[in-house]
Design an enzyme around this catalytic site. Sequence first.
Site, PDB file in Angstrom:
ATOM      1  N   GLU A 211       0.747 -24.494   8.250  1.00 47.18           N
ATOM      2  CA  GLU A 211       1.066 -25.535   7.265  1.00 47.18           C
ATOM      3  C   GLU A 211       1.035 -26.868   7.991  1.00 47.18           C
ATOM      4  O   GLU A 211       1.963 -27.202   8.728  1.00 47.18           O
ATOM      5  CB  GLU A 211       2.443 -25.278   6.638  1.00 47.18           C
ATOM      6  CG  GLU A 211       2.540 -23.952   5.891  1.00 47.18           C
ATOM      7  CD  GLU A 211       1.569 -23.848   4.722  1.00 47.18           C
ATOM      8  OE1 GLU A 211       1.058 -24.896   4.282  1.00 47.18           O
ATOM      9  OE2 GLU A 211       1.317 -22.728   4.260  1.00 47.18           O
ATOM     10  N   CYS A 245       5.002 -34.009   5.170  1.00 48.51           N
ATOM     11  CA  CYS A 245       3.572 -33.677   5.286  1.00 48.51           C
ATOM     12  C   CYS A 245       2.807 -33.920   3.994  1.00 48.51           C
ATOM     13  O   CYS A 245       1.597 -34.117   4.021  1.00 48.51           O
ATOM     14  CB  CYS A 245       3.399 -32.239   5.753  1.00 48.51           C
ATOM     15  SG  CYS A 245       4.151 -31.008   4.665  1.00 48.51           S
TER      16      CYS A 245
END
Length: 465
Positions: A211, A245
């Site tokens: 991720e 993110c």
Amino acid sequence: MQDILSRQRHAQYTEGTPGAAVRIDRLDRAIGILVDHAREIADALREDFGHRSIEGSLITDVAASIEPLKHARRHVRHWMRRERRAVTPAALALLGARAWVDYQPKGVVGVIAPWNFPFNLTFSPLAGILAAGNRAMIKPSEFTPRSSALMQSMVAKAFDPAELVVVTGDQSVGEAFAALPFDHLLFTGATQVAKHVMRAAATNLVPVTLELGGKSPAIIGPDADLDMAADRLLFGKTLNAGQICVAPDYALVPQEKVDALVAALAAGFSRMFPSLQDKGDYTSIISDRHLERLQDYLADAREKGAVVRSLHPATEIVRERRLPMHVVLEPSDDMRVMQEEIFGPILPIIGYDRLEDAIAHVNARPRPLALYYFGNDRAMQEKVLSGIVAGGITLNDTVMHLTMDNLPFGGTGSSGMGAYHGFDGFRTFSHARGVYQQGWFDTGRLLRPPYGKLVARLLKAKITR
């Protein structure tokens, strides 16, 4: 760490696949330690960051960690059910043949968690890991030492090390952790670091879920409500001071609406954060090094001709690493702010003439982890949805797709591989074992030598267009 891994793997083998009751108990205990230590978590995060809103931490690192665990607890019995599959050819079913998929625990899962949301990005994936019947080892970031120590203490109170354990340490410990022969490894962090993690995992053929991040664009459509878009862009860009993110990294805006959007952003920022100097809701940048990096981005953009504006001009001095939200107008591709993931409260704004130009801009760059589109015209929405490959998309907001437990979360290309959340997390951390049960008629004898006329007729029927 190797001894802990061996102990967990031995326990997994000797105790066998855990039933639903065991999995629910583990999920319950994970929920319990988050509930019992909620305020301590918020305090530790505030200390690690220098300043972080208590309410903000309770939302992002406590409540948002509990919800996926509760979701898994509600659904795990259903997820564990044997999944029937049709046999092929269908005639085999008439002869008693059956086929199905069993979702087995992979075994021991390693979790390398980042510093920006230390608890959420540990406990959210743990929902799928524990629901799938696995054991886990966790390596939190060394950049949030108080949070990491608290997490280690919390987990030790509720879990035997043979079930779940937290390992703390510096970069060398992280490197050794990534090289362990796990049954699966989850890494959340920077793309460049992920290359080293994946290389270490490859030595033992450990499957990985990565991720990562990258430059996630927000496209403002021609029909977008600019005030609404500004408020929702600010939510994604100021949450944790942009240290997330899936924050919108830059915005693509119709040329004639750039000035109006900047004005709406400035008004919205002042409403949300009337002062950055008090102990309010605005989060500090995690470290002096990261603050310097962001200030270097702004200086580089100014030197190369961009217009840089603070949305809180009254704040001239950055105190306690609280950097005001900035917009960068007319950025060029040679600026660092357009080359690297920003991970902070800076929003470059790029004007475009046609929606097709905005789509082409995104597609000329690495695939983003997230994409945001503002506008209600269905045809334009579909043009964006079909024209861009991204890890996940939210329409008319930012970040919210990340909160949906029934949607997979993950990147593609340089923004990551694999996905988790909800049932997709359960499947990621399970081995889907296919099982075929032969029927009462021995169909296999048709395929065994000696071959004769019957096999010739079968081949003639099968080898066709």
